[in-house]
Write a protein that holds these residues in place. Structure first.
Motif, PDB file in Angstrom:
ATOM      1  N   ARG A  26      91.611  77.570  33.382  1.00 44.78           N
ATOM      2  CA  ARG A  26      90.504  78.501  33.651  1.00 44.78           C
ATOM      3  C   ARG A  26      89.816  78.125  34.958  1.00 44.78           C
ATOM      4  O   ARG A  26      89.561  78.984  35.816  1.00 44.78           O
ATOM      5  CB  ARG A  26      89.493  78.440  32.500  1.00 44.78           C
ATOM      6  N   LEU A  29      92.778  78.298  37.981  1.00 43.57           N
ATOM      7  CA  LEU A  29      93.473  79.556  38.264  1.00 43.57           C
ATOM      8  C   LEU A  29      92.724  80.798  37.810  1.00 43.57           C
ATOM      9  O   LEU A  29      93.208  81.907  38.019  1.00 43.57           O
ATOM     10  CB  LEU A  29      94.858  79.533  37.604  1.00 43.57           C
ATOM     11  N   GLY A  30      91.565  80.607  37.183  1.00 36.18           N
ATOM     12  CA  GLY A  30      90.801  81.765  36.749  1.00 36.18           C
ATOM     13  C   GLY A  30      91.341  82.451  35.520  1.00 36.18           C
ATOM     14  O   GLY A  30      91.045  83.633  35.281  1.00 36.18           O
ATOM     15  N   TRP A  31      92.120  81.731  34.706  1.00 40.95           N
ATOM     16  CA  TRP A  31      92.659  82.337  33.500  1.00 40.95           C
ATOM     17  C   TRP A  31      91.544  82.652  32.503  1.00 40.95           C
ATOM     18  O   TRP A  31      90.552  81.928  32.395  1.00 40.95           O
ATOM     19  CB  TRP A  31      93.643  81.396  32.820  1.00 40.95           C
ATOM     20  N   SER A  32      91.731  83.736  31.741  1.00 44.46           N
ATOM     21  CA  SER A  32      90.882  84.040  30.585  1.00 44.46           C
ATOM     22  C   SER A  32      91.783  84.115  29.363  1.00 44.46           C
ATOM     23  O   SER A  32      93.016  84.254  29.482  1.00 44.46           O
ATOM     24  CB  SER A  32      90.116  85.345  30.790  1.00 44.46           C
ATOM     25  N   SER A  48      95.353  85.750  30.439  1.00 46.88           N
ATOM     26  CA  SER A  48      95.239  86.891  31.357  1.00 46.88           C
ATOM     27  C   SER A  48      94.627  86.451  32.669  1.00 46.88           C
ATOM     28  O   SER A  48      93.869  85.471  32.736  1.00 46.88           O
ATOM     29  CB  SER A  48      94.365  88.002  30.754  1.00 46.88           C
ATOM     30  N   VAL A  49      94.963  87.185  33.737  1.00 48.46           N
ATOM     31  CA  VAL A  49      94.241  87.100  35.001  1.00 48.46           C
ATOM     32  C   VAL A  49      93.738  88.511  35.282  1.00 48.46           C
ATOM     33  O   VAL A  49      94.535  89.443  35.413  1.00 48.46           O
ATOM     34  CB  VAL A  49      95.111  86.555  36.153  1.00 48.46           C
ATOM     35  N   GLY A 140      96.555  83.366  40.401  1.00 50.54           N
ATOM     36  CA  GLY A 140      96.644  82.806  39.066  1.00 50.54           C
ATOM     37  C   GLY A 140      97.836  83.266  38.268  1.00 50.54           C
ATOM     38  O   GLY A 140      98.127  82.701  37.209  1.00 50.54           O
ATOM     39  N   ALA A 141      98.555  84.305  38.724  1.00 48.51           N
ATOM     40  CA  ALA A 141      99.734  84.809  38.019  1.00 48.51           C
ATOM     41  C   ALA A 141     100.998  84.164  38.594  1.00 48.51           C
ATOM     42  O   ALA A 141     100.989  83.552  39.657  1.00 48.51           O
ATOM     43  CB  ALA A 141      99.814  86.324  38.126  1.00 48.51           C
TER      44      ALA A 141
END
Length: 257
Positions: A26, A29-32, A48-49, A140-141
């Motif tokens: 998170r 990479l900013g993952w949720s 998810s991104v 992030g993907a």
């Protein structure tokens, strides 16, 4: 579904410490995450991104795997139109079946396999309509999948036989690199594994545009960089790293960004 056979459409991160892994990715990479409770099977965490689902995260305990014997790792899901036939073919090519084909209602049918050099994969037959997202890959993907194998030639032959890929060998500064290709499309790569890595393992690369800060940021969050920033001609810049629990992954700044 018009994805080609063997195209990677999903991943799972299997880890003994999902909460720590979730916080690390998170912040990096900013993952949720969206958690789904599966009763006796524990939780599955959708990754998810932005609005795009890219993978899942699950613990060893929730899979019934021994944490001491299996390190944290990423496992890709290649698309197939017939998971039962693909599983049978994989076995004929020397693969092991870790989990036989099963149906997740309304979602997919899949199996979990170990290739002849020990790399894990989960052929997936989607049961829903529509294609996976295409176009520009957001931060992030996943931008690329690479198999690090103790025997790249044997691994290339296995995946070529399983999915009909061709294998193109490319001379790189660190040694020969093998591209798995479907027609003109590059699907994944195979690199020579380090001498102390006895079995193959998949390494996903995630888009990370601020590559100059990657090593410091990974360390700040408790991970470890395994390389410096490497310039890959025609591809961009990369860093290979390990998360705080031991899963290996890559960060990739594409050319032109």
């Amino acid at each position: 579904m018009s994805n080609g056979e063997g195209t990677f459409i999903w991943f799972d991160l299997t880890t003994p410490d999902p909460q720590r892994a979730m916080a690390f990715y998170r912040d990096l990479l900013g993952w949720s995450y969206t958690e789904a409770y599966r009763g006796a099977d524990g939780f599955y965490r959708m990754v998810s991104v932005g609005e795009r689902g890219i993978g899942g995260l699950i613990s060893m305990a929730e899979l019934g795997m021994p944490e001491d014997d299996v390190p944290a790792h990423f496992m890709p899901y290649p698309y197939t139109a017939d998971v039962d036939a693909t599983t049978e073919k994989a076995v004929s090519l020397g693969a092991q079946v870790y989990a036989p084909p099963r149906t997740i209602p309304g979602t997919s049918r899949l199996s979990v396999l170990g290739d002849p050099r020990g790399g894990t994969l989960a052929p997936m037959q989607p049961l829903m309509e529509g294609d996976m997202p295409s176009g520009d890959v957001p931060g992030g993907a996943v931008t690329w999948y690479e198999l690090q194998s103790p025997d790249p030639d044997a691994s290339g032959a296995f995946y070529a036989g399983l999915f009909g890929f061709t294998v193109e060998t490319v001379a790189m500064p660190g040694g020969d690199y093998r591209l798995l290709k479907s027609g003109d499309a590059d699907i994944a790569g195979i690199a020579q594994a380090d001498a102390n890595m006895p079995v193959a393992g998949w390494c996903p690369y995630f888009r990370y545009d601020d590559i100059e800060s990657a090593q410091a940021r990974v360390a700040e969050l408790g991970g470890q960089s395994l390389t410096g920033v490497l310039d890959v001609p025609g591809t961009g810049e990369i860093v290979v790293a390990m998360d705080p629990i031991g899963a290996v992954f890559g960060l990739h700044k594409p050319t032109g960004v």
